[in-house]
Design a protein around this motif. Structure first.
Motif, PDB file in Angstrom:
ATOM      1  N   SER A   1      30.042   6.674  41.541  1.00 21.76           N
ATOM      2  CA  SER A   1      30.290   6.874  40.115  1.00 21.76           C
ATOM      3  C   SER A   1      31.629   7.575  39.919  1.00 21.76           C
ATOM      4  O   SER A   1      31.808   8.690  40.402  1.00 21.76           O
TER       5      SER A   1
ATOM      6  N   VAL B   1      22.125   6.147  33.775  1.00 18.94           N
ATOM      7  CA  VAL B   1      22.172   6.026  35.231  1.00 18.94           C
ATOM      8  C   VAL B   1      21.032   5.121  35.703  1.00 18.94           C
ATOM      9  O   VAL B   1      20.078   4.872  34.965  1.00 18.94           O
TER      10      VAL B   1
ATOM     11  N   THR C   1      32.891   8.938  34.469  1.00 17.20           N
ATOM     12  CA  THR C   1      31.588   8.541  33.923  1.00 17.20           C
ATOM     13  C   THR C   1      30.503   9.580  34.192  1.00 17.20           C
ATOM     14  O   THR C   1      29.364   9.384  33.795  1.00 17.20           O
ATOM     15  N   GLN C   2      30.852  10.663  34.854  1.00 12.17           N
ATOM     16  CA  GLN C   2      29.876  11.698  35.190  1.00 12.17           C
ATOM     17  C   GLN C   2      29.822  12.723  34.062  1.00 12.17           C
ATOM     18  O   GLN C   2      30.572  13.687  34.048  1.00 12.17           O
TER      19      GLN C   2
ATOM     20  N   ARG D   1      23.383   6.294  40.221  1.00 12.44           N
ATOM     21  CA  ARG D   1      24.763   5.915  39.936  1.00 12.44           C
ATOM     22  C   ARG D   1      24.861   5.666  38.447  1.00 12.44           C
ATOM     23  O   ARG D   1      23.917   5.189  37.806  1.00 12.44           O
ATOM     24  N   THR D   2      26.027   6.004  37.912  1.00 12.54           N
ATOM     25  CA  THR D   2      26.219   5.825  36.467  1.00 12.54           C
ATOM     26  C   THR D   2      26.316   4.344  36.143  1.00 12.54           C
ATOM     27  O   THR D   2      26.742   3.530  36.943  1.00 12.54           O
TER      28      THR D   2
END
Length: 167
Positions: free
Chosen positions: A131, A142, A135-136, A158-159
């Motif tokens: 990711s 997710v 995007t975090q 994961r995003t």
């Protein structure tokens, strides 16, 4: 506590590919550093099948993790272990600069508490992988993925971008 049925694919073979559910001995071999007991072993058995499991109470319809012999909400002993879907949103995010020695993360590595979409009130803590840092963020969708750590499968998330969500 009843064990969840083992998932099968369209051919009827179990997801782990061997045609059999992992034995208790298999679980102990693959997770030698984990203190396993009669309650949490079903969680780790699920990991070997790439299945994320949580406790569910049919009395009050509440989800919980870690697994417990009684419901933490209503104290019912009718708790069952059920698989969870693994899609959700980031509720809390932190970046760790130190981690377990068996994990080869580049620091800082992101660790998130995920609100699962289909299991209201259930949060799972796991690393974010694959990711981009952009995007975090809290509120980001997710999905469940799997990483190998110390010779065993572990859940990670994961995003999912808006473009991927539209598919």
């Amino acid at each position: 506590m009843a064990a969840a049925p083992t998932p099968a694919d369209d051919s009827g073979r179990l997801i782990d590919g061997t045609g059999e559910s992992p034995t208790t001995e298999d679980v102990f071999k693959r997770f030698p550093r984990i203190r396993l007991d009669q309650i949490n072993i079903e969680y780790y058995r699920g990991l070997l099948l790439h299945e994320l499991r949580a406790g569910w109470c049919p009395e009050c319809e509440q989800w919980h993790t870690p697994l417990r012999p009684i419901c933490p909400s209503c104290w019912s002993s009718e708790v069952v272990v059920r698989p969870v879907q693994g899609s959700g949103t980031i509720h809390l995010l932190t970046r760790l600069h130190q981690g377990p020695p068996v994990v080869d993360y580049t620091t800082p590595w992101p660790l998130a508490a995920i609100d699962l979409t289909e299991q209201p009130g259930l949060r799972i803590v796991a690393p974010l992988v694959d990711s981009p840092e952009t995007t975090q963020r809290i509120g980001q969708p997710v999905e469940l993925t799997w990483i190998e750590r110390d010779g065993a499968p572990w859940p990670a998330f994961r995003t999912v971008t808006e473009k991927e969500n539209a598919r």
